[in-house]
Design an enzyme around this catalytic site. Structure first.
Site, mmCIF file in Angstrom:
data_model
loop_
_atom_site.group_PDB
_atom_site.id
_atom_site.type_symbol
_atom_site.label_atom_id
_atom_site.label_comp_id
_atom_site.label_asym_id
_atom_site.label_seq_id
_atom_site.Cartn_x
_atom_site.Cartn_y
_atom_site.Cartn_z
ATOM 1 C CG ASP A 161 -2.448 -9.810 10.709
ATOM 2 O OD1 ASP A 161 -1.929 -10.422 9.765
ATOM 3 O OD2 ASP A 161 -1.893 -8.841 11.255
ATOM 4 C CD GLU A 391 -2.385 -1.755 6.369
ATOM 5 O OE1 GLU A 391 -2.716 -0.705 6.982
ATOM 6 O OE2 GLU A 391 -1.966 -2.765 6.944
HETATM 7 C C1 GLC Z 1 -0.428 -6.688 8.718
HETATM 8 C C2 GLC Z 1 -0.863 -7.629 7.617
HETATM 9 C C3 GLC Z 1 0.326 -8.455 7.169
HETATM 10 C C4 GLC Z 1 1.450 -7.536 6.752
HETATM 11 C C5 GLC Z 1 1.783 -6.496 7.834
HETATM 12 C C6 GLC Z 1 2.719 -5.411 7.349
HETATM 13 O O1 GLC Z 1 -0.031 -7.375 9.857
HETATM 14 O O2 GLC Z 1 -1.904 -8.444 8.013
HETATM 15 O O3 GLC Z 1 -0.023 -9.296 6.119
HETATM 16 O O4 GLC Z 1 2.577 -8.264 6.440
HETATM 17 O O5 GLC Z 1 0.615 -5.864 8.274
HETATM 18 O O6 GLC Z 1 2.200 -4.763 6.225
#
Ligand code: GLC
Length: 420
Positions: A161, A391
């Protein structure tokens, strides 16, 4: 409890019946596209039918034009912004209106080749034409001029992101009204570990613009104020092309396989042209301005995942990766350490993500660099052993960041521990 058992428990706990939420904390209360695909690589280690179901549920949300959305909202999504009510997208209004990296074919091929169960094989075979439709959509909608490189039109499509790689392209986007008061993510995770306000305002303003245009695939490419042919997104697609071709061949779709081969040729050549000889790195391009994005982020390493010949042609790329590793305690940082944009705890601006580590482990092995792959494999396992299933992680200290009990971290742990 043994770590493998803990990883299994996390995946069971995050199971919402047919799909897995990224974390049970409320941060991501829906099905995310590439999360699900990568989670299937963990599920298959202990429950093969459930792994297939994960992908089937994802493709249950495929749009008639072939796109597979980046989020499917199956249940209560009130703890997330922007939720389904904001997106108002797709035939059922229960999805986002953009996509995410196309890792699905790579995963489905792995599941297909890893099983001898005819029922599982039949289910996976039924997914093959849907995968093909998604790849077709990707080229038609995002590379309408046939350059071989597809564009993303929102940073969220990259899955990375707030990577510094998007900074300049995102700066060109109108921020629109501030949405800071509407954000929910910062209620679940420390604000310093998440994207900043001005970035988030632009993310949402892009969503509004796409919504106003009815998410029409034939329109978004032209009107998108953010448009990047990212080398990482294309490398993942290229790897998936290769895997999709193998799957189609194995399941007897010879015409489909030939179609994918043509995609593969175009994209292979185009990724080759992303090599920047002076900098010794792969870069993407802003396709509105044709400006090369000279930012050394982890997307530029992903051609290793796509193509077994990369390290031989570009030995400087692996040297560069080694220089990153020499500057951190745990690899692989998501952006080059030492650069002004590098932030070791802010999401995709520096932290380690196990899903990326897996792609690089796999890519380095394919490129004859097994020892370096082993270093990254060891770092990945050690991070989880010491810090848990976070995460993402600070590459300098190992500090666990973002959501906890994270599905794809658990899945990658199982996958990497099984030496895959
Ligand atoms: C965030 C990450 C993305 C992922 C999502 C759910 O937006 O950047 O890559 O898919 O979280 O984990």
């Amino acid at each position: 409890m043994e770590l493998k058992q803990q990883a299994i428990e996390i995946l069971r706990r995050n199971d919402r019946g047919g799909y897995t939420v990224p974390t049970a904390t409320g941060l991501y209360p829906a099905q995310w596209n590439w999360d699900s695909c990568l989670v299937a690589l963990g599920l298959v280690q202990f429950d093969e039918p459930r792994a297939v179901t994960e992908i089937e549920t994802l493709f249950g949300g495929q749009w008639p034009d072939g796109m597979v959305p980046h989020i499917l909202f199956h249940g209560d999504d009130s703890s997330y912004f922007p939720n389904a009510a904001v997106w108002q997208a797709g035939p059922t209004g229960r999805s986002s209106g953009i996509t995410q990296p196309l890792v699905a074919a790579t995963v489905v091929r792995r599941l297909f080749e890893g099983t001898s169960d005819p029922v599982i094989r039949a289910r996976l075979t039924a997914l093959a034409p849907k995968l093909l439709a998604w790849h077709r959509w990707c080229y038609a909608a995002r590379d309408p001029h046939g350059t071989g490189l597809v564009s993303i039109i929102h940073p969220w499509e990259s899955g990375m992101d707030n990577s510094p790689v998007w900074d300049d392209a995102l700066d060109a986007v109108e921020p629109g009204p501030s949405v800071t008061h509407l954000r929910k993510d910062t209620g679940f995770a420390t604000a310093d570990h998440r994207p900043r306000g001005p970035e988030y305002d632009r993310y949402i303003n892009l969503v509004i613009k796409f919504r106003d245009n009815g998410y029409r695939a034939d329109r978004l490419f032209d009107i998108a104020p953010f448009r990047v042919a990212d080398v990482g997104f294309n490398a993942i697609l290229q790897r998936a092309n290769r895997d999709l071709r193998a799957l189609l061949t194995a399941t007897g779709d010879i015409a489909g396989a030939a179609e994918v081969e043509a995609m593969e040729e175009r994209t292979g050549d185009a990724i080759g042209r992303c090599w920047h000889e002076e900098d010794g790195f792969f870069y993407g391009v802003e396709t509105r301005t044709e400006k090369v994005i000279r930012k050394p982020g982890v997307p530029g390493l992903l051609p290793l995942f796509a193509d077994a010949g990369v390290a031989a042609r570009h030995p400087r790329l692996v040297k560069r990766l080694e220089s990153w590793l020499a500057r951190v305690t745990y690899g692989v940082p998501s952006f080059e350490p030492g650069r002004p944009e590098f932030e070791p705890q802010r999401y995709w601006r520096g932290p380690v993500w196990l899903i990326v580590n897996w792609m690089l482990i796999d890519g380095l092995r394919r490129n004859g660099r097994a020892e370096l792959a082993e270093r990254i494999r060891r770092d990945s396992l050690t991070l989880v052993e010491r810090m848990g299933f976070a995460e993402y992680f600070n590459p300098l200290t190992g500090e666990p960041l973002g959501g906890t009990g994270f599905s794809w971290t658990a899945a990658m742990y199982l996958h990497i521990a099984a030496n895959e």
